[in-house]
Design an enzyme around this catalytic site. Structure first.
Site, mmCIF file in Angstrom:
data_model
loop_
_atom_site.group_PDB
_atom_site.id
_atom_site.type_symbol
_atom_site.label_atom_id
_atom_site.label_comp_id
_atom_site.label_asym_id
_atom_site.label_seq_id
_atom_site.Cartn_x
_atom_site.Cartn_y
_atom_site.Cartn_z
ATOM 1 N N HIS A 195 39.925 35.761 42.066
ATOM 2 C CA HIS A 195 39.505 36.331 43.346
ATOM 3 C C HIS A 195 40.574 37.349 43.757
ATOM 4 O O HIS A 195 41.749 37.179 43.438
ATOM 5 C CB HIS A 195 39.437 35.188 44.358
ATOM 6 C CG HIS A 195 38.856 35.533 45.685
ATOM 7 N ND1 HIS A 195 39.587 36.130 46.675
ATOM 8 C CD2 HIS A 195 37.610 35.353 46.183
ATOM 9 C CE1 HIS A 195 38.815 36.290 47.748
ATOM 10 N NE2 HIS A 195 37.613 35.830 47.475
ATOM 11 N N CYS A 242 34.454 39.644 45.798
ATOM 12 C CA CYS A 242 35.919 39.705 45.739
ATOM 13 C C CYS A 242 36.446 39.395 44.342
ATOM 14 O O CYS A 242 37.509 38.796 44.188
ATOM 15 C CB CYS A 242 36.567 38.768 46.750
ATOM 16 S SG CYS A 242 36.171 39.201 48.440
ATOM 17 N N GLN A 249 37.881 26.900 45.514
ATOM 18 C CA GLN A 249 36.547 26.431 45.136
ATOM 19 C C GLN A 249 36.548 25.038 44.513
ATOM 20 O O GLN A 249 35.471 24.498 44.254
ATOM 21 C CB GLN A 249 35.882 27.427 44.169
ATOM 22 C CG GLN A 249 35.596 28.797 44.766
ATOM 23 C CD GLN A 249 34.685 28.753 45.990
ATOM 24 O OE1 GLN A 249 33.955 27.785 46.213
ATOM 25 N NE2 GLN A 249 34.750 29.794 46.807
ATOM 26 N N ASP A 286 44.755 28.246 42.501
ATOM 27 C CA ASP A 286 43.828 28.645 43.558
ATOM 28 C C ASP A 286 42.689 27.636 43.553
ATOM 29 O O ASP A 286 41.790 27.706 42.715
ATOM 30 C CB ASP A 286 43.326 30.065 43.294
ATOM 31 C CG ASP A 286 42.290 30.491 44.323
ATOM 32 O OD1 ASP A 286 41.892 29.655 45.171
ATOM 33 O OD2 ASP A 286 41.875 31.666 44.281
ATOM 34 N N LYS A 318 35.650 26.463 53.629
ATOM 35 C CA LYS A 318 34.844 26.283 52.419
ATOM 36 C C LYS A 318 34.588 24.809 52.124
ATOM 37 O O LYS A 318 34.054 24.458 51.078
ATOM 38 C CB LYS A 318 35.549 26.936 51.231
ATOM 39 C CG LYS A 318 35.616 28.463 51.334
ATOM 40 C CD LYS A 318 36.112 29.086 50.044
ATOM 41 C CE LYS A 318 36.543 30.520 50.232
ATOM 42 N NZ LYS A 318 35.419 31.456 50.283
HETATM 43 C C1 LIG Z 1 38.400 31.334 44.194
HETATM 44 C C2 LIG Z 1 38.724 31.818 45.568
HETATM 45 N N1 LIG Z 1 39.991 32.075 45.897
HETATM 46 C C3 LIG Z 1 40.348 32.491 47.118
HETATM 47 C C4 LIG Z 1 39.413 32.702 48.085
HETATM 48 C C5 LIG Z 1 39.869 33.208 49.416
HETATM 49 O O1 LIG Z 1 39.558 32.297 50.424
HETATM 50 P P1 LIG Z 1 39.784 32.738 51.934
HETATM 51 O O2 LIG Z 1 38.913 33.920 52.178
HETATM 52 O O3 LIG Z 1 39.351 31.565 52.715
HETATM 53 O O4 LIG Z 1 41.233 33.059 52.077
HETATM 54 C C6 LIG Z 1 38.061 32.449 47.794
HETATM 55 C C7 LIG Z 1 37.031 32.653 48.811
HETATM 56 O O5 LIG Z 1 36.152 33.463 48.688
HETATM 57 C C8 LIG Z 1 37.714 32.000 46.512
HETATM 58 O O6 LIG Z 1 36.444 31.754 46.203
#
Ligand SMILES: Cc1ncc(COP(=O)(O)O)c(C=O)c1O
Ligand SMILES: Cc1ncc(COP(=O)(O)O)c(C=O)c1O
Lengths: 408, 131, 408, 131
Positions: free
Chosen positions: A124, A366, A204, A201, A227
């Site tokens: 991401h 993203c 998810q 990370d 999430k």
């Molecule tokens: C794999 C992953 N990492 C990071 C994020 C970033 O999350 P946030 O927007 O809550 O900071 C997301 C969310 O879309 C994600 O799916």
């Protein structure tokens, strides 16, 4: 134990919403953000109606109640991911800020020009850009584990990259596009064997799978409340205690200090060292309620339910001519299905599905480099959570047939 | 809460029994609570068997911190250093006979923290000593 | 127009709370955080029940509704402080993060070793520590406008400091301890005359006074929603457009980019450039509702009400032997009264007042250097907002007499 | 919303009337929407009075962006460059005859942005052109 989804859905007021008169909502966008059960809304509302106060430094009853609720939330978050101690959980705004905290604080203290950071092609943007910024500032080198045609990490290349002794390896536990669940425990062990620090990370994974930071042996792990049935405005960074002790502060301000003079300050101990200013207090209370909810359902049940839904979705989508699904087979996959429909732009697909109340996302989610890798600009993405049903998958598939007809 | 300022606390705050600085002493340690500036020094004398024969505190701060220190000093006279190491937050709260919220708890526990850091011979005290 | 406080209080459910049976709450801690009216709670609840979705990149109905609500909130915040354009408002977690954003992004791009930053002795830790961190990293020099014995800034010294051509002047609009309202417009003009950029910590002014960023000509201005009837977890940075355009990004991640490749990214335009990851969406909705509420009451009325209460409080406290109030006379003062009670520790004062349901704060209120300046470690602080009454001041004074009796 | 994919949009998307690249041309500009990768190029021919005699677009993207471009090109033939400068977002929405949420609005406005940046002779296009 199979989920009683019909009963469970009744706790989510938004799920009975009609997108427009006569068109009920089919919410298939939980990878972007999840809906909230009543218990989460009630916990925050009750906090504001009964115990709202600023925390940590107050001696009056409300301040004590608020402090206790906030620190209880930290404990619940810590327990949920099996962290050894509550003080190893820092509250941030979201997963993104948590990664930036590590990049700014640990990264700038530990990485120098020429040091290697290994990422993956399926990250991401939130796990790419902070390292790109550090790379631009410090000359840190970035390299990437490639994604194979079937949406898995190329672990042979990972082995090769490890021989270059990276200082940090940072990868997603589960891809928000492909749904790929990466073989984390092995990857962490291999990284540690060459002395690398590992950031996971888990934005998810923590919402969808049982996650045990000690079993994984992650050094840093990040996720977002929104999430996982919780509110916006709060996320978490877990880190090993020794790392947090040694890291310099990130943001300066109230609460992250022990003492302040005009020209100098002494930082507080973790976790407070990393929480400057008034934190997201009501949001922590909501986060705790979300965790209570997920624990009551059971993360094994959540994961099993999603496996069933995603297997069904893959099966149904395969039958639609022109649909191309990205990512691995069901066995390596969480509840995310990204696809293209031949000759029709994902934006149009998503928009026409919306006419039928079906909420899916279209774009690069993203993860632009991942889309580039597959030679496409965008996909349509349907994603599932504990409240989704096979009937909703059927509605999606019918919707896709409608799209094809319109553009036929 | 009604009990918070039990007579004994106000009384000990106004008329401490163990306030002072023992000179000479066998053990000495001091620290403060940065949150509110409370400061406590503890000095102890021990006999050949590692048993505390005299205990004194000095310092400044709120009634809770000062009364806690006074009651704590009183309670450790006659105890062995090993016994002191096993004292926990509940022991102190029992001495005070009140319940405390998270902020005031730090005031109450300061003297115990200082005492234990001294007995362990640590370079600095830490919250972990009283958890 | 005088406020109908009795009617207004009925919108704040917490204000009818009993701290314990038979002991109603007297909430005098609004400088730490304010209570929330029902309309704010309802707006957030309604958001989650009806429109909750992630923003900016979604084409489905919920995502469009959420995006519209979030950007409408930005517009409302901008209008409230008379910002020329909504895109000049960045949502942050709180005022503290907003200052850190400026220190990291603008500061690291614009300040070098030997450059002077002028602060004041009455700053909150949040407007000290970020500059201390920058000073330690970059060799930036810090100097301070002293506070006089009667709690005002020593403007003669300010003039002298300006002759040293500081690059940045950062000061609080209103002290959270002394209540001092600083003569901002003049101070900004003088700073600009020597070419300095000005950051205003408006955490205590935007909630309590009409603030017009254009009239003040502030370059940066920060505040927090939770101190102005809004939720925790969201604050704002206002900045002049040219500054935001030129500043490098602060946090990296989703939404703050235009395009991302594996090794490079192109930042988005302001405000998005500075908002990485999923923002505090529901909190923005709550923030907007708080602003609607304050606008309906009228900031002139809020300020007038507080002037009346604080004048009364000063008058009543003066009569209590042993009370020493810090800060200027009522004419220079917002609704904050910090005091000591001879021979009794502020913690004890606050704790004993709490027995009577009176919620005040005790400590250094994140302004330790200011307390050092006055040769004390802590004060007891009562602070007022639109929902407070003279009867509550009376309860406070009675409570103080009780404290004296107990320790007498 | 019901109207979003009005027949005319699908129709124009499938059978554009003004797709192409004018060579030679008097004005040319191109840009894309980074959000979704939509790309639009506009080429114009003008007469001596600064009036548009021919207009064409090329590019790729969603139905909304491509149909908008096609309808916009049709509408500007015969207009003066000054008239084009005063076109706003509502003019384009009137052409489309639909309402759009904030995200899809960007798709619809891309061609207008590109057109105006070209007519103004700017080095880059900006959202401010279509606000
Ligand atoms: C794999 C992953 N990492 C990071 C994020 C970033 O999350 P946030 O927007 O809550 O900071 C997301 C969310 O879309 C994600 O799916
Ligand atoms: C003057 C001043 N500045 C900054 C802050 C920090 O605000 P926050 O904790 O919301 O970041 C406060 C709050 O206490 C304040 O009073």
């Amino acid at each position: 134990m199979a989920l009683d989804v019909a009963r469970l859905r009744s706790a989510f007021p938004i799920l009975v919403r009609e997108v427009r008169p006569g068109v009920p909502l089919v919410y298939l966008d939980s990878t972007a953000t999840t809906q909230k059960p009543l218990s989460v809304l009630a916990a925050m509302d009750e906090f504001y109606r009964h115990s709202n106060a600023n925390i940590h430094r107050g001696v009056h009853t409300l301040a004590e109640e608020a402090t206790t609720l906030y620190e209880d939330a930290r404990r619940k978050v810590a327990e949920f991911i099996h962290a050894p101690a509550a003080r190893q959980v820092i509250f941030t705004r979201n997963a993104s800020e948590a990664i930036n905290l590590v990049a700014y604080s640990w990264g700038r203290a530990n990485l120098a020009s020429g040091d290697l950071v290994v990422l993956t092609e399926m990250e991401h943007h939130s796990n790419l850009v902070p390292w790109q910024m550090l790379s631009a500032e410090r000359g840190v080198e970035l390299d990437f584990i490639p994604v194979t045609a079937d949406g898995l990490l190329d672990l042979d290349v990972y082995q090769a990259l490890l021989t270059r002794t990276p200082r940090l390896v940072a990868f997603t536990h589960m891809s928000n596009v492909l749904g790929t669940i990466n073989p984390l425990a092995d990857m962490v062990r291999q990284a540690h064997a060459v002395g690398a620090v590992v950031l996971v990370d888990a934005a998810q994974s923590v919402p969808h799978l049982p996650v045990d930071v000690q079993a994984l042996d992650a050094d840093f792990l990040v996720f977002s409340a929104h999430k996982m049935l919780g509110p916006t405005g709060i996320g978490a960074l877990y880190a090993k205690a020794g790392l947090l002790e040694a890291m310099p502060p990130f943001l300066g301000g109230g609460d992250m200090i022990k003492t302040v003079h005009l020209r100098t300050f002494v930082p507080n101990d973790p976790p407070h060292k990393f929480e400057a200013g008034t934190p997201a207090i009501a949001e922590a209370v909501g986060f705790a309620a979300a965790i209570d909810y997920l624990k009551a359902v059971g993360m094994e049940s959540v994961a099993a339910h999603e496996r069933e839904i995603v297997a069904y979705a893959l099966e149904r989508l395969e039958e639609v001519p022109g649909v191309r699904v990205f990512g691995p087979t069901a066995e390596h996959k969480g509840g995310v299905v990204a696809f293209t429909l031949e000759g029709i732009h994902p934006h149009d697909v998503a928009q026409i599905l919306d006419r039928d109340g079906i909420a899916v996302r279209a774009g690069h989610h993203c993860a632009q480099p991942l889309h580039e890798k597959f030679g496409i600009l965008a996909t349509t993405r349907a994603s599932f959570y504990l409240y989704n049903t096979k009937e909703e998958v059927d509605r999606l598939v019918e919707g896709i047939y409608q799209v094809k007809k319109l553009f036929g | 809460m009604e009990d918070l300022y039990r007579e004994i606390i106000i009384d000990r705050y106004k008329n401490p029994q163990h306030r002072g600085h023992l000179d000479p002493h066998d053990i000495q340690f001091e620290d403060d609570n940065p949150l509110c500036g409370d400061h406590i020094e503890v000095t102890l004398r021990t006999d050949g068997d590692g048993r505390i024969t005299e205990a004194a505190f000095d310092g400044k701060g709120c009634a809770i911190s000062q009364a806690s220190a006074d009651l704590l000093m009183e309670s450790v006279v006659g105890k062995s250093l090993e016994q002191v190491k096993s004292l926990g937050r509940q022991d102190l709260l029992d001495l005070l006979g009140i319940e405390l919220g998270p902020v005031r708890l730090k005031c109450a526990l300061l003297s115990l923290k200082v005492l234990k850091a001294g007995v362990y011979g640590l370079g600095e005290s830490s919250d972990a000593l009283v958890e």
